[in-house]
Design a protein around this motif. Structure first.
Motif, PDB file in Angstrom:
ATOM      1  N   ALA A   1      13.211 -17.321   4.386  1.00 35.50           N
ATOM      2  CA  ALA A   1      12.426 -16.114   4.642  1.00 35.50           C
ATOM      3  C   ALA A   1      12.817 -14.911   3.786  1.00 35.50           C
ATOM      4  CB  ALA A   1      12.534 -15.737   6.122  1.00 35.50           C
ATOM      5  N   LEU A   2      13.713 -15.098   2.832  1.00 34.52           N
ATOM      6  CA  LEU A   2      14.181 -13.946   2.064  1.00 34.52           C
ATOM      7  C   LEU A   2      13.514 -13.798   0.707  1.00 34.52           C
ATOM      8  CD1 LEU A   2      17.996 -13.974   2.903  1.00 34.52           C
ATOM      9  CD2 LEU A   2      16.086 -12.915   4.129  1.00 34.52           C
TER      10      LEU A   2
ATOM     11  N   THR B   1      -1.831 -15.813  -4.314  1.00 35.02           N
ATOM     12  CA  THR B   1      -0.823 -14.822  -3.939  1.00 35.02           C
ATOM     13  C   THR B   1      -0.028 -15.367  -2.758  1.00 35.02           C
ATOM     14  OG1 THR B   1      -2.268 -13.706  -2.336  1.00 35.02           O
ATOM     15  CG2 THR B   1      -2.362 -12.965  -4.645  1.00 35.02           C
ATOM     16  N   THR B   2       1.153 -14.820  -2.550  1.00 34.83           N
ATOM     17  CA  THR B   2       1.941 -15.238  -1.379  1.00 34.83           C
ATOM     18  C   THR B   2       1.208 -14.856  -0.095  1.00 34.83           C
ATOM     19  OG1 THR B   2       3.224 -13.173  -1.479  1.00 34.83           O
ATOM     20  CG2 THR B   2       4.164 -15.105  -2.567  1.00 34.83           C
ATOM     21  N   GLU B   3       0.422 -13.794  -0.133  1.00 30.32           N
ATOM     22  CA  GLU B   3      -0.347 -13.396   1.051  1.00 30.32           C
ATOM     23  C   GLU B   3      -1.378 -14.459   1.411  1.00 30.32           C
ATOM     24  OE1 GLU B   3       1.539  -9.856  -0.619  1.00 30.32           O
ATOM     25  OE2 GLU B   3       0.247 -11.388  -1.534  1.00 30.32           O
TER      26      GLU B   3
ATOM     27  N   THR C   1       5.361 -14.646   4.635  1.00 30.51           N
ATOM     28  CA  THR C   1       4.987 -15.246   5.921  1.00 30.51           C
ATOM     29  C   THR C   1       5.708 -14.556   7.065  1.00 30.51           C
ATOM     30  OG1 THR C   1       4.581 -17.383   4.842  1.00 30.51           O
ATOM     31  CG2 THR C   1       4.893 -17.405   7.229  1.00 30.51           C
ATOM     32  N   ALA C   2       6.984 -14.247   6.867  1.00 35.25           N
ATOM     33  CA  ALA C   2       7.739 -13.526   7.898  1.00 35.25           C
ATOM     34  C   ALA C   2       7.121 -12.158   8.168  1.00 35.25           C
ATOM     35  CB  ALA C   2       9.199 -13.375   7.460  1.00 35.25           C
ATOM     36  N   GLU C   3       6.733 -11.469   7.106  1.00 32.27           N
ATOM     37  CA  GLU C   3       6.094 -10.160   7.262  1.00 32.27           C
ATOM     38  C   GLU C   3       4.791 -10.271   8.040  1.00 32.27           C
ATOM     39  OE1 GLU C   3       7.766  -8.136   3.111  1.00 32.27           O
ATOM     40  OE2 GLU C   3       5.842  -9.190   3.134  1.00 32.27           O
ATOM     41  N   LEU C   4       4.005 -11.315   7.741  1.00 29.38           N
ATOM     42  CA  LEU C   4       2.724 -11.500   8.423  1.00 29.38           C
ATOM     43  C   LEU C   4       2.922 -11.783   9.908  1.00 29.38           C
ATOM     44  CD1 LEU C   4      -0.356 -11.790   8.320  1.00 29.38           C
ATOM     45  CD2 LEU C   4      -0.035 -14.190   7.674  1.00 29.38           C
ATOM     46  N   PHE C   5       3.826 -12.691  10.237  1.00 25.71           N
ATOM     47  CA  PHE C   5       4.060 -13.032  11.649  1.00 25.71           C
ATOM     48  C   PHE C   5       4.617 -11.830  12.410  1.00 25.71           C
ATOM     49  CE2 PHE C   5       3.161 -17.299  10.442  1.00 25.71           C
ATOM     50  CZ  PHE C   5       2.933 -18.025  11.607  1.00 25.71           C
ATOM     51  N   ALA C   6       5.494 -11.076  11.768  1.00 22.96           N
ATOM     52  CA  ALA C   6       6.043  -9.885  12.429  1.00 22.96           C
ATOM     53  C   ALA C   6       4.942  -8.865  12.688  1.00 22.96           C
ATOM     54  CB  ALA C   6       7.143  -9.275  11.572  1.00 22.96           C
TER      55      ALA C   6
END
Length: 249
Positions: free
Chosen positions: A12-13, A217-219, A20-25
């Motif tokens: 997640a770093l 994109t990662t998004e 993905t971590a940002e989206l779930f948060a």
């Protein structure tokens, strides 16, 4: 009132795992993030806690079974369950022809990409079986179903991830647990730059050769992971969802 789900995200770093971590948060899940860099992990945890206080960081090397088990134990102890597991940790290794591959490179790539995913699922699914529900999403690659010159070890590891994904899915589908994978093609990350030897001209030529003439994109990959993990399609089981700008079409 619907219970807030608990999501674990490995790797997640950076790259896909971080987005993905940002989206779930941002979506309000209870989130456990993991990686191998303690200070960077704690910094990212603090950043995400500003938008969602239900985020925790746990250091874990996905080539170490004891640390993998401790990560899943930590998640369940912290939040009471494990509903969603995203196995995004991975290494591309060193680009080498098959006549040049080294034992060190093979072991390094397989220890994280295959050993790590297999053992992560071992403990993640065991936790999910107690609740008779859960969703696992492994991060594979288009390299998991097409050859890649000078990246045979990486490709082989992703073929293995897809085999593990589908086999585990068949084992646990009747227990209310879904196991799937996402297989990204070229994604705008430092890994793509490394794949093309940090050559901007080679990168641009590669991207222009894609049917869509653009990298993902990662998004976009994170949104796909969220849909696979918790999009309400309960019969999506053992699938490898490809997002690759038309590369494999």
């Amino acid at each position: 009132m619907e219970q807030v789900k608990v999501a674990l995200i490995t790797g997640a770093l950076s790259g896909i795992g971080k987005t993905t971590a940002e989206l779930f948060a941002n979506k309000g899940y209870k989130v456990v993030i993991s990686g191998r860099r303690q200070s960077a992990g704690e910094e990212f945890e603090a950043q995400l806690q500003k938008i969602n206080p239900q985020v925790r960081y746990k250091n874990a090397d996905m080539s170490n079974e004891d640390e993998i088990k401790a990560l899943i134990d930590f998640t369940v102890a912290e939040f009471g369950s494990l509903d969603i597991a995203i196995n995004a940790a991975g290494l591309e290794g060193i680009q080498q022809s098959i006549t040049e591959v080294t034992q060190e490179n093979i072991q390094s790539v397989f220890n994280t990409n295959v050993f790590g995913v297999a053992l992560a699922m071992k403990y993640e699914i065991a936790a999910m079986l107690l609740a008779k529900r859960g969703s696992v999403v492994n991060v594979s690659s288009v390299a998991g179903h097409t050859g890649m010159p000078n990246s045979g070890i990486y490709a082989a590891s992703k073929y293995a991830v897809e085999g593990l994904t589908q086999s585990a899915a068949l084992e646990v589908a009747a227990h209310g647990i879904r196991v799937n994978a996402v297989a990204p093609g070229p994604v705008e990350t430092p890994m793509l730059d490394r794949f093309v030897g940090n050559d901007s001209n080679a990168k641009n030529a590669f991207i222009q050769s894609l049917p869509a003439q653009k990298a993902s994109t990662t998004e976009e990959i994170a949104k796909t992971i969220l849909f696979i993990a918790d999009g309400g399609v309960e019969t999506m089981i053992g699938q490898i969802i490809t997002v690759d700008s038309g590369y494999t079409a």
